[in-house]
Design a protein around this motif. Structure first.
Motif, PDB file in Angstrom:
ATOM      1  N   LEU A 262     -26.119 -60.879  -7.635  1.00 41.96           N
ATOM      2  CA  LEU A 262     -25.393 -61.000  -6.380  1.00 41.96           C
ATOM      3  C   LEU A 262     -23.881 -60.978  -6.613  1.00 41.96           C
ATOM      4  CD1 LEU A 262     -25.650 -61.568  -3.304  1.00 41.96           C
ATOM      5  CD2 LEU A 262     -25.454 -63.975  -3.856  1.00 41.96           C
ATOM      6  N   GLU A 263     -23.485 -61.748  -7.635  1.00 42.33           N
ATOM      7  CA  GLU A 263     -22.059 -61.778  -7.933  1.00 42.33           C
ATOM      8  C   GLU A 263     -21.564 -60.388  -8.318  1.00 42.33           C
ATOM      9  OE1 GLU A 263     -21.852 -64.793 -10.892  1.00 42.33           O
ATOM     10  OE2 GLU A 263     -22.066 -66.438  -9.444  1.00 42.33           O
ATOM     11  N   SER A 264     -22.418 -59.692  -9.129  1.00 36.83           N
ATOM     12  CA  SER A 264     -22.069 -58.336  -9.542  1.00 36.83           C
ATOM     13  C   SER A 264     -21.961 -57.416  -8.316  1.00 36.83           C
ATOM     14  CB  SER A 264     -23.132 -57.816 -10.513  1.00 36.83           C
ATOM     15  OG  SER A 264     -22.874 -56.477 -10.827  1.00 36.83           O
ATOM     16  N   LEU A 265     -22.971 -57.556  -7.413  1.00 39.46           N
ATOM     17  CA  LEU A 265     -22.973 -56.731  -6.195  1.00 39.46           C
ATOM     18  C   LEU A 265     -21.759 -57.037  -5.326  1.00 39.46           C
ATOM     19  CD1 LEU A 265     -26.731 -56.807  -5.212  1.00 39.46           C
ATOM     20  CD2 LEU A 265     -25.401 -54.765  -5.743  1.00 39.46           C
ATOM     21  N   GLN A 266     -21.448 -58.341  -5.244  1.00 39.88           N
ATOM     22  CA  GLN A 266     -20.291 -58.749  -4.433  1.00 39.88           C
ATOM     23  C   GLN A 266     -19.024 -58.068  -4.957  1.00 39.88           C
ATOM     24  OE1 GLN A 266     -20.583 -60.800  -1.727  1.00 39.88           O
ATOM     25  NE2 GLN A 266     -18.481 -60.178  -1.297  1.00 39.88           N
ATOM     26  N   THR A 267     -18.898 -58.055  -6.308  1.00 43.32           N
ATOM     27  CA  THR A 267     -17.744 -57.405  -6.934  1.00 43.32           C
ATOM     28  C   THR A 267     -17.740 -55.917  -6.587  1.00 43.32           C
ATOM     29  OG1 THR A 267     -18.006 -58.962  -8.744  1.00 43.32           O
ATOM     30  CG2 THR A 267     -16.537 -57.095  -9.115  1.00 43.32           C
ATOM     31  N   ASN A 268     -18.943 -55.281  -6.739  1.00 42.86           N
ATOM     32  CA  ASN A 268     -19.060 -53.854  -6.404  1.00 42.86           C
ATOM     33  C   ASN A 268     -18.703 -53.604  -4.948  1.00 42.86           C
ATOM     34  OD1 ASN A 268     -19.853 -53.214  -8.957  1.00 42.86           O
ATOM     35  ND2 ASN A 268     -22.050 -53.259  -8.520  1.00 42.86           N
ATOM     36  N   HIS A 269     -19.241 -54.526  -4.057  1.00 45.61           N
ATOM     37  CA  HIS A 269     -18.993 -54.379  -2.621  1.00 45.61           C
ATOM     38  C   HIS A 269     -17.491 -54.422  -2.327  1.00 45.61           C
ATOM     39  CE1 HIS A 269     -19.399 -54.854   1.676  1.00 45.61           C
ATOM     40  NE2 HIS A 269     -18.618 -55.941   1.603  1.00 45.61           N
ATOM     41  N   ASN A 270     -16.825 -55.391  -2.988  1.00 50.55           N
ATOM     42  CA  ASN A 270     -15.376 -55.511  -2.772  1.00 50.55           C
ATOM     43  C   ASN A 270     -14.663 -54.234  -3.221  1.00 50.55           C
ATOM     44  OD1 ASN A 270     -15.760 -58.059  -1.770  1.00 50.55           O
ATOM     45  ND2 ASN A 270     -15.394 -59.078  -3.726  1.00 50.55           N
TER      46      ASN A 270
ATOM     47  N   LYS B 224     -12.637 -51.571  -0.820  1.00 49.56           N
ATOM     48  CA  LYS B 224     -11.273 -51.099  -1.081  1.00 49.56           C
ATOM     49  C   LYS B 224     -11.231 -49.577  -1.088  1.00 49.56           C
ATOM     50  CE  LYS B 224      -9.844 -55.102  -3.776  1.00 49.56           C
ATOM     51  NZ  LYS B 224      -9.854 -55.620  -5.146  1.00 49.56           N
ATOM     52  N   SER B 225     -12.252 -48.981  -1.804  1.00 47.35           N
ATOM     53  CA  SER B 225     -12.312 -47.517  -1.880  1.00 47.35           C
ATOM     54  C   SER B 225     -12.488 -46.916  -0.496  1.00 47.35           C
ATOM     55  CB  SER B 225     -13.477 -47.072  -2.759  1.00 47.35           C
ATOM     56  OG  SER B 225     -13.327 -47.570  -4.057  1.00 47.35           O
ATOM     57  N   ARG B 226     -13.366 -47.557   0.302  1.00 44.43           N
ATOM     58  CA  ARG B 226     -13.631 -47.041   1.656  1.00 44.43           C
ATOM     59  C   ARG B 226     -12.365 -47.093   2.501  1.00 44.43           C
ATOM     60  NH1 ARG B 226     -16.368 -50.772   5.775  1.00 44.43           N
ATOM     61  NH2 ARG B 226     -14.168 -51.345   5.795  1.00 44.43           N
ATOM     62  N   ASP B 227     -11.629 -48.225   2.399  1.00 48.03           N
ATOM     63  CA  ASP B 227     -10.397 -48.350   3.180  1.00 48.03           C
ATOM     64  C   ASP B 227      -9.402 -47.254   2.786  1.00 48.03           C
ATOM     65  OD1 ASP B 227     -11.552 -50.471   4.389  1.00 48.03           O
ATOM     66  OD2 ASP B 227     -10.470 -52.005   3.235  1.00 48.03           O
ATOM     67  N   LYS B 228      -9.313 -46.998   1.474  1.00 48.72           N
ATOM     68  CA  LYS B 228      -8.407 -45.934   1.008  1.00 48.72           C
ATOM     69  C   LYS B 228      -8.832 -44.591   1.581  1.00 48.72           C
ATOM     70  CE  LYS B 228      -6.963 -47.981  -3.386  1.00 48.72           C
ATOM     71  NZ  LYS B 228      -7.220 -47.970  -4.825  1.00 48.72           N
ATOM     72  N   LEU B 229     -10.220 -44.342   1.490  1.00 49.83           N
ATOM     73  CA  LEU B 229     -10.737 -43.071   2.005  1.00 49.83           C
ATOM     74  C   LEU B 229     -10.510 -42.944   3.509  1.00 49.83           C
ATOM     75  CD1 LEU B 229     -14.062 -42.787   0.008  1.00 49.83           C
ATOM     76  CD2 LEU B 229     -12.163 -41.173  -0.068  1.00 49.83           C
ATOM     77  N   GLN B 230     -10.679 -44.100   4.199  1.00 51.89           N
ATOM     78  CA  GLN B 230     -10.494 -44.101   5.652  1.00 51.89           C
ATOM     79  C   GLN B 230      -9.059 -43.695   6.004  1.00 51.89           C
ATOM     80  OE1 GLN B 230     -13.039 -45.005   7.843  1.00 51.89           O
ATOM     81  NE2 GLN B 230     -11.687 -44.148   9.401  1.00 51.89           N
ATOM     82  N   ALA B 231      -8.120 -44.296   5.245  1.00 58.56           N
ATOM     83  CA  ALA B 231      -6.711 -43.974   5.466  1.00 58.56           C
ATOM     84  C   ALA B 231      -6.461 -42.494   5.180  1.00 58.56           C
ATOM     85  CB  ALA B 231      -5.843 -44.846   4.561  1.00 58.56           C
ATOM     86  N   ARG B 232      -7.070 -42.012   4.082  1.00 55.75           N
ATOM     87  CA  ARG B 232      -6.915 -40.602   3.700  1.00 55.75           C
ATOM     88  C   ARG B 232      -7.506 -39.693   4.779  1.00 55.75           C
ATOM     89  NH1 ARG B 232      -4.127 -36.796   1.756  1.00 55.75           N
ATOM     90  NH2 ARG B 232      -5.206 -35.158   0.635  1.00 55.75           N
ATOM     91  N   TYR B 233      -8.695 -40.119   5.299  1.00 59.50           N
ATOM     92  CA  TYR B 233      -9.386 -39.336   6.333  1.00 59.50           C
ATOM     93  C   TYR B 233      -8.525 -39.248   7.595  1.00 59.50           C
ATOM     94  CZ  TYR B 233     -12.693 -38.132   9.963  1.00 59.50           C
ATOM     95  OH  TYR B 233     -13.314 -37.543  11.024  1.00 59.50           O
ATOM     96  N   SER B 234      -7.923 -40.409   7.962  1.00 60.50           N
ATOM     97  CA  SER B 234      -7.077 -40.425   9.160  1.00 60.50           C
ATOM     98  C   SER B 234      -5.903 -39.463   8.994  1.00 60.50           C
ATOM     99  CB  SER B 234      -6.557 -41.840   9.411  1.00 60.50           C
ATOM    100  OG  SER B 234      -7.648 -42.714   9.619  1.00 60.50           O
ATOM    101  N   THR B 235      -5.310 -39.495   7.806  1.00 62.83           N
ATOM    102  CA  THR B 235      -4.186 -38.594   7.531  1.00 62.83           C
ATOM    103  C   THR B 235      -4.623 -37.138   7.657  1.00 62.83           C
ATOM    104  OG1 THR B 235      -3.409 -40.247   5.974  1.00 62.83           O
ATOM    105  CG2 THR B 235      -2.384 -38.082   5.846  1.00 62.83           C
ATOM    106  N   LEU B 236      -5.788 -36.847   7.007  1.00 62.55           N
ATOM    107  CA  LEU B 236      -6.300 -35.470   7.061  1.00 62.55           C
ATOM    108  C   LEU B 236      -6.643 -35.059   8.485  1.00 62.55           C
ATOM    109  CD1 LEU B 236      -8.583 -35.451   3.900  1.00 62.55           C
ATOM    110  CD2 LEU B 236      -6.567 -34.041   4.275  1.00 62.55           C
ATOM    111  N   GLN B 237      -7.185 -36.012   9.247  1.00 60.96           N
ATOM    112  CA  GLN B 237      -7.566 -35.729  10.635  1.00 60.96           C
ATOM    113  C   GLN B 237      -6.331 -35.346  11.449  1.00 60.96           C
ATOM    114  OE1 GLN B 237     -10.766 -35.860  11.658  1.00 60.96           O
ATOM    115  NE2 GLN B 237     -10.196 -35.063  13.670  1.00 60.96           N
ATOM    116  N   ARG B 238      -5.231 -36.127  11.229  1.00 56.44           N
ATOM    117  CA  ARG B 238      -3.983 -35.829  11.944  1.00 56.44           C
ATOM    118  C   ARG B 238      -3.483 -34.432  11.558  1.00 56.44           C
ATOM    119  NH1 ARG B 238      -2.829 -41.158  10.990  1.00 56.44           N
ATOM    120  NH2 ARG B 238      -1.542 -40.682   9.160  1.00 56.44           N
ATOM    121  N   GLU B 239      -3.550 -34.167  10.217  1.00 54.00           N
ATOM    122  CA  GLU B 239      -3.081 -32.863   9.741  1.00 54.00           C
ATOM    123  C   GLU B 239      -3.931 -31.744  10.347  1.00 54.00           C
ATOM    124  OE1 GLU B 239      -1.460 -34.454   5.419  1.00 54.00           O
ATOM    125  OE2 GLU B 239      -3.119 -33.037   5.494  1.00 54.00           O
ATOM    126  N   LYS B 240      -5.271 -32.015  10.374  1.00 47.50           N
ATOM    127  CA  LYS B 240      -6.186 -31.006  10.942  1.00 47.50           C
ATOM    128  C   LYS B 240      -5.860 -30.730  12.411  1.00 47.50           C
ATOM    129  CE  LYS B 240      -9.968 -31.218  13.030  1.00 47.50           C
ATOM    130  NZ  LYS B 240     -11.220 -31.678  13.556  1.00 47.50           N
TER     131      LYS B 240
END
Ligand SMILES: [Ca+2]
Ligand SMILES: [Ca+2]
Ligand SMILES: [Ca+2]
Length: 340
Positions: free
Chosen positions: A126-134, A138-154
């Motif tokens: 669980l602790e390992s999963l929690q670390t992975n989840h965190n 973080k990765s998802r938030d970065k991707l989300q930000a990247r996606y928003s940027t790309l969406q605006r550009e698109k």
């Protein structure tokens, strides 16, 4: 109180001696003593007996009591034995149950240890999963930000692309519109020329129609038809042929007005062939266009098929009325009236 053992021995000694008067007296005395002694003894015995009887009754009562107590004790003993057996059985059951519970406890204890181990493993996972989840969050938030940027550009690119496309489309449409305008102008010219042609044709057709409607020289107009009265005479068959040669036929009278008009074409007292005959079936009059004769204007007494040889119809002018019909020999030469 007598001494019983001494008195009995002295009494026996007196009995076994040789009797004398003295001795008899003594014996009597002895007997008396013995009687008294026995009475006393009897009393004592009676007393003892009664005492013993009482004691025996007491003993019997005690025996009865003891017997009762023994029975009660026996019953208690039996009851206790039963209780003991039941307790033994219960003890065995309890022992068995205890052993079973012990086994279960041991099993549960082992299971508990395994669960403890599993829990620890799961806790680590669980602790390992929690670390992975965190990390993934973080990765998802970065991707989300990247996606928003790309969406605006698109969207921006889309807007630019659409603008360009609209420009191209507009240019194409403008060219097409000019081409269509040119075509339209050409078509309008063609249409105008065609309209002129159509109007010309219409005028010509109308004149032709008027020409058709108009009657030729020597023919008279009635309703939509033209009528001709001959100026010489022929038999019915040749008269009809004359009409056919002029594009007409012997007149077929369809109404009282037409009957009156045809009569008016003749001079007073004149008669002329009309398109009426019963040559096919004697007595059945038919018009030359094949229609049966319904309304008739026969002269009174006609048709009489005079001499059995009158199969063609003629109209007679009379001063009054709309004219009358007569049957005549088809070979007779008469004027005739055509209709077309
Ligand atoms: Ca007619
Ligand atoms: Ca006839
Ligand atoms: Ca006749």
């Amino acid at each position: 109180q007598l001494d019983s053992s001494k008195s009995i021995s002295s009494h026996l000694a007196l009995i076994h001696r040789k009797p004398t008067w003295t001795s008899l007296g003594q014996i009597i005395c002895l007997h008396n003593e013995r009687i008294i002694f026995f009475i006393v003894q009897a009393d004592q015995l009676q007393s003892s007996y009664e005492t013993l009887t009482a004691e025996r009754e007491q003993l019997e009562a005690r025996l009865t009591n003891l017997t009762t107590e023994k029975d009660q004790l026996q019953q208690s003993y039996n009851s206790l034995t039963t209780d003991r057996d039941q307790l033994n059985a219960t003890l065995n059951n309890v022992t068995t149950e205890k052993d079973r519970l012990k086994a279960i406890y041991d099993t549960l204890s082992r299971g508990s240890d395994q669960l403890k181990t599993s829990y620890n493993n799961i806790q680590r996972d669980l602790e390992s999963l929690q670390t992975n989840h965190n990390n993934l969050t973080k990765s998802r938030d970065k991707l989300q930000a990247r996606y928003s940027t790309l969406q605006r550009e698109k969207d921006e690119l889309q807007t630019i692309f659409q603008k360009e496309r609209f420009k191209t489309s507009y240019k194409t449409l403008h060219e097409e519109n000019e081409q269509l305008q040119t075509n339209y102008s050409s078509l309008v010219k063609v249409k105008d020329e065609l309209q002129k042609t159509v109007d010309k044709v219409k005028r010509e057709m109308f004149l032709e129609f008027l020409f058709i409607l108009a009657c030729k020289t020597g023919w008279q107009k009635f309703d939509i038809g033209c009528y001709f009265v001959s100026t010489w005479k022929k038999n019915w068959t040749l008269s009809r042929q004359e009409c056919i040669d002029m594009g007409a036929d012997l007149v077929v009278i369809d109404s009282r007005d037409e009957q009156a008009f045809v009569k008016g074409m003749l001079k007073s007292g004149q008669n002329a062939w009309i398109g009426l005959t019963d040559s096919l079936t004697e007595g059945t009059w038919m018009w030359v266009d094949g229609t049966p004769v319904t309304t008739t204007y026969w002269q009174p007494g006609q048709p009489n098929s005079f001499n059995g040889n009158q199969d063609c119809g003629e109209i007679l002018h009379r001063s009054a009325g709309v004219g009358e019909w007569n049957d005549d020999g088809c070979f007779a030469e008469q004027y005739w009236i055509c209709e077309n």
